[in-house]
Scaffold this motif. Sequence first.
Motif, PDB file in Angstrom:
ATOM      1  N   GLY A  57     -12.093  -1.979  -8.489  1.00  0.00           N
ATOM      2  CA  GLY A  57     -11.405  -3.011  -7.736  1.00  0.00           C
ATOM      3  C   GLY A  57     -10.607  -2.544  -6.534  1.00  0.00           C
ATOM      4  O   GLY A  57      -9.791  -3.290  -6.001  1.00  0.00           O
ATOM      5  N   GLY A  58     -10.808  -1.329  -6.080  1.00  0.00           N
ATOM      6  CA  GLY A  58     -10.052  -0.829  -4.940  1.00  0.00           C
ATOM      7  C   GLY A  58     -10.572   0.519  -4.523  1.00  0.00           C
ATOM      8  O   GLY A  58     -11.636   0.967  -4.964  1.00  0.00           O
ATOM      9  N   PRO A  59      -9.822   1.227  -3.682  1.00  0.00           N
ATOM     10  CA  PRO A  59     -10.314   2.504  -3.168  1.00  0.00           C
ATOM     11  C   PRO A  59     -10.337   3.629  -4.191  1.00  0.00           C
ATOM     12  O   PRO A  59     -11.073   4.595  -4.035  1.00  0.00           O
ATOM     13  N   LEU A  60      -9.515   3.537  -5.240  1.00  0.00           N
ATOM     14  CA  LEU A  60      -9.534   4.529  -6.318  1.00  0.00           C
ATOM     15  C   LEU A  60      -8.916   3.897  -7.548  1.00  0.00           C
ATOM     16  O   LEU A  60      -8.238   2.863  -7.460  1.00  0.00           O
ATOM     17  N   PRO A  61      -9.143   4.467  -8.731  1.00  0.00           N
ATOM     18  CA  PRO A  61      -8.633   3.838  -9.953  1.00  0.00           C
ATOM     19  C   PRO A  61      -7.117   3.974 -10.051  1.00  0.00           C
ATOM     20  O   PRO A  61      -6.554   5.007  -9.676  1.00  0.00           O
ATOM     21  N   PRO A  62      -6.441   2.936 -10.539  1.00  0.00           N
ATOM     22  CA  PRO A  62      -4.994   3.033 -10.704  1.00  0.00           C
ATOM     23  C   PRO A  62      -4.616   3.864 -11.921  1.00  0.00           C
ATOM     24  O   PRO A  62      -5.416   4.076 -12.815  1.00  0.00           O
ATOM     25  N   GLY A  63      -3.384   4.338 -11.906  1.00  0.00           N
ATOM     26  CA  GLY A  63      -2.837   4.968 -13.099  1.00  0.00           C
ATOM     27  C   GLY A  63      -2.591   6.455 -13.016  1.00  0.00           C
ATOM     28  O   GLY A  63      -1.876   7.008 -13.851  1.00  0.00           O
ATOM     29  N   GLY A  64      -3.210   7.130 -12.080  1.00  0.00           N
ATOM     30  CA  GLY A  64      -2.996   8.563 -11.966  1.00  0.00           C
ATOM     31  C   GLY A  64      -3.905   9.375 -12.864  1.00  0.00           C
ATOM     32  O   GLY A  64      -4.712   8.818 -13.632  1.00  0.00           O
ATOM     33  N   PRO A  65      -3.798  10.710 -12.801  1.00  0.00           N
ATOM     34  CA  PRO A  65      -4.748  11.589 -13.498  1.00  0.00           C
ATOM     35  C   PRO A  65      -4.841  11.368 -15.001  1.00  0.00           C
ATOM     36  O   PRO A  65      -5.947  11.323 -15.551  1.00  0.00           O
ATOM     37  N   ALA A  66      -3.710  11.241 -15.680  1.00  0.00           N
ATOM     38  CA  ALA A  66      -3.751  11.108 -17.143  1.00  0.00           C
ATOM     39  C   ALA A  66      -4.457   9.817 -17.551  1.00  0.00           C
ATOM     40  O   ALA A  66      -5.269   9.803 -18.491  1.00  0.00           O
TER      41      ALA A  66
ATOM     42  N   LEU B  64      -9.809   1.446   2.701  1.00  0.00           N
ATOM     43  CA  LEU B  64      -8.479   1.979   2.423  1.00  0.00           C
ATOM     44  C   LEU B  64      -8.530   3.358   1.778  1.00  0.00           C
ATOM     45  O   LEU B  64      -7.500   3.880   1.347  1.00  0.00           O
ATOM     46  N   CYS B  65      -9.717   3.960   1.713  1.00  0.00           N
ATOM     47  CA  CYS B  65      -9.859   5.349   1.252  1.00  0.00           C
ATOM     48  C   CYS B  65     -10.061   6.203   2.496  1.00  0.00           C
ATOM     49  O   CYS B  65     -11.173   6.341   3.007  1.00  0.00           O
ATOM     50  N   ALA B  66      -8.982   6.760   3.025  1.00  0.00           N
ATOM     51  CA  ALA B  66      -9.042   7.398   4.344  1.00  0.00           C
ATOM     52  C   ALA B  66      -8.163   8.633   4.413  1.00  0.00           C
ATOM     53  O   ALA B  66      -7.468   8.861   5.404  1.00  0.00           O
ATOM     54  N   ALA B  67      -8.219   9.456   3.366  1.00  0.00           N
ATOM     55  CA  ALA B  67      -7.335  10.612   3.321  1.00  0.00           C
ATOM     56  C   ALA B  67      -7.945  11.858   3.937  1.00  0.00           C
ATOM     57  O   ALA B  67      -7.271  12.613   4.630  1.00  0.00           O
TER      58      ALA B  67
ATOM     59  N   HIS C 249      -1.180   6.345  -7.127  1.00  0.00           N
ATOM     60  CA  HIS C 249      -0.997   6.008  -8.537  1.00  0.00           C
ATOM     61  C   HIS C 249      -1.381   4.554  -8.805  1.00  0.00           C
ATOM     62  O   HIS C 249      -1.941   4.240  -9.866  1.00  0.00           O
ATOM     63  N   GLU C 250      -1.101   3.684  -7.844  1.00  0.00           N
ATOM     64  CA  GLU C 250      -1.422   2.270  -8.017  1.00  0.00           C
ATOM     65  C   GLU C 250      -2.869   1.952  -7.661  1.00  0.00           C
ATOM     66  O   GLU C 250      -3.332   0.833  -7.884  1.00  0.00           O
ATOM     67  N   GLY C 251      -3.572   2.921  -7.093  1.00  0.00           N
ATOM     68  CA  GLY C 251      -4.961   2.698  -6.713  1.00  0.00           C
ATOM     69  C   GLY C 251      -5.125   1.791  -5.514  1.00  0.00           C
ATOM     70  O   GLY C 251      -6.190   1.184  -5.338  1.00  0.00           O
ATOM     71  N   ARG C 252      -4.119   1.723  -4.647  1.00  0.00           N
ATOM     72  CA  ARG C 252      -4.141   0.750  -3.553  1.00  0.00           C
ATOM     73  C   ARG C 252      -4.633   1.348  -2.228  1.00  0.00           C
ATOM     74  O   ARG C 252      -5.189   0.630  -1.403  1.00  0.00           O
ATOM     75  N   ALA C 253      -4.406   2.631  -2.015  1.00  0.00           N
ATOM     76  CA  ALA C 253      -4.847   3.272  -0.778  1.00  0.00           C
ATOM     77  C   ALA C 253      -4.859   4.774  -0.979  1.00  0.00           C
ATOM     78  O   ALA C 253      -4.079   5.312  -1.778  1.00  0.00           O
ATOM     79  N   VAL C 254      -5.748   5.448  -0.250  1.00  0.00           N
ATOM     80  CA  VAL C 254      -5.838   6.906  -0.286  1.00  0.00           C
ATOM     81  C   VAL C 254      -5.577   7.411   1.122  1.00  0.00           C
ATOM     82  O   VAL C 254      -6.413   7.276   2.022  1.00  0.00           O
ATOM     83  N   LEU C 255      -4.392   7.970   1.323  1.00  0.00           N
ATOM     84  CA  LEU C 255      -4.014   8.549   2.608  1.00  0.00           C
ATOM     85  C   LEU C 255      -3.706  10.028   2.410  1.00  0.00           C
ATOM     86  O   LEU C 255      -3.244  10.439   1.342  1.00  0.00           O
TER      87      LEU C 255
END
Length: 472
Positions: free
Chosen positions: A44-53, A102-105, A428-434
Amino acid sequence: MTAPPARRRPGTPPLAGGATGAEALRPLLDTVLTALRTGAQDRGGPLPPGGPATVTARVQAALGTAGDARDVLPDKGTGPHEALATLVHALAAGAADPADPLCAAHLHCPPLAVAAAADLAAAALNPSLDSWDQAPAASAIEALLTRTLAAEFYDTPHADALITTGGTEANQLGILLARERHGPALTVLHGANAHHSIPRAAWLLGLPPAVAIPTPTGTLDPDHLAEALATTTGPTLVTATAGTTDAGLIDPLHRIADLCDHHGADLHIDAAYGGPLALSPRHRHKLAGIDRAHSLTVDLHKLGWQPVAAGLLLVPDTALLTPLAHQADYLNATDDTEAGLPDLLGRSLRTTRRPDALKIATTLRALGRDGLVDLIDHTCELAHQLAERLDAHPGFELHAPPTISTVLFRPAHTTDDDVAALRRTLLHEGRAVLGRTHADGRLWLKATLLNPHTTARDLDTLITLLEGSTHR
């Protein structure tokens, strides 16, 4: 005469190649494509929410492992459709997807569909470019492609290129060739802005420690380089950069080449990021002087929209590649070579290697020069649009106008700790990758725009997202 289809031993899984391989692949591809779609929908976004764990726990749950490796290698297999559906879905649901605006890091492009499809054919047929009898057509395609691309950078009769796994391997090869020309006392001079693979290659190759030259404005300063060249004894290789990782900046290539000529130094240019600008009439002036390099790195899984890997090392004359020659009787026996079988071992330091030229050649043929240039120009224009929006916004500070497609910025009136925390919150929220980088003594957010499908509305969405995050 067509050979009869190979008979398969009952119970053995089908192969991807051969006369029946396509039919074996067809239903599996449907499963893969469905899993890619449903996985992206679940993400549902540029990356999964929640962080590595959290992501790790989701993958374990999807695979039913709960940390038990026996479920990764079960005693009884689950069958190809279940395995593909489960693992591809987990991969897609847990991906940082560069096809999302929004995945643009990073210098991590979304691959074109035509290139990915060509890569499937390469995987199915599995040519290995270490001997002609393993890759008859693939070796011919590679030879045609490498000469074609080398001619885009060098106006010389025998320009050539090698396919590499990316900029790191190409930089290592460029430094290796310089070492073979000049011996193990070779000194490598590089700007402080250089990719980390440059000093690492000097270490790997047993050379004296590479010397970093200050880059106070972000690019290699000719005055500082002149001082270093004047005080360096023995053979020297200067490495310049055309498209820095942090900001996409391009060193003054002509002035650096002049200094190399004056001091008798060789020149290697790392254009892993900026190299494709040479194809664009609008942008090629930024690379003026690039053809003066003894070797040149270009990477098409950045501003070329290829699946990893798609790197190149280019040289103005194929004779410069002679030090890579190698003989192994089972791969390039002398009498076979004399009889006309192409010798492929000198085309890489790797033995087994994929036919990565296929996806590149397919893309060039499908898009043509005009189509590829349109993608390059549009992507660079998007970066300027984002920079203009940020510069006009009172809530943000723009570092500088972009040179290629990288934009450095930060929320106004914030600390470096705030900038770092904002980036991690978005991840962490999976909203954007910068991305993040330091410049002028401060920490900046980095947007590396490589998605040619990104629109002005997507840029506005990013800014709105950042506005909301900075006001929390």
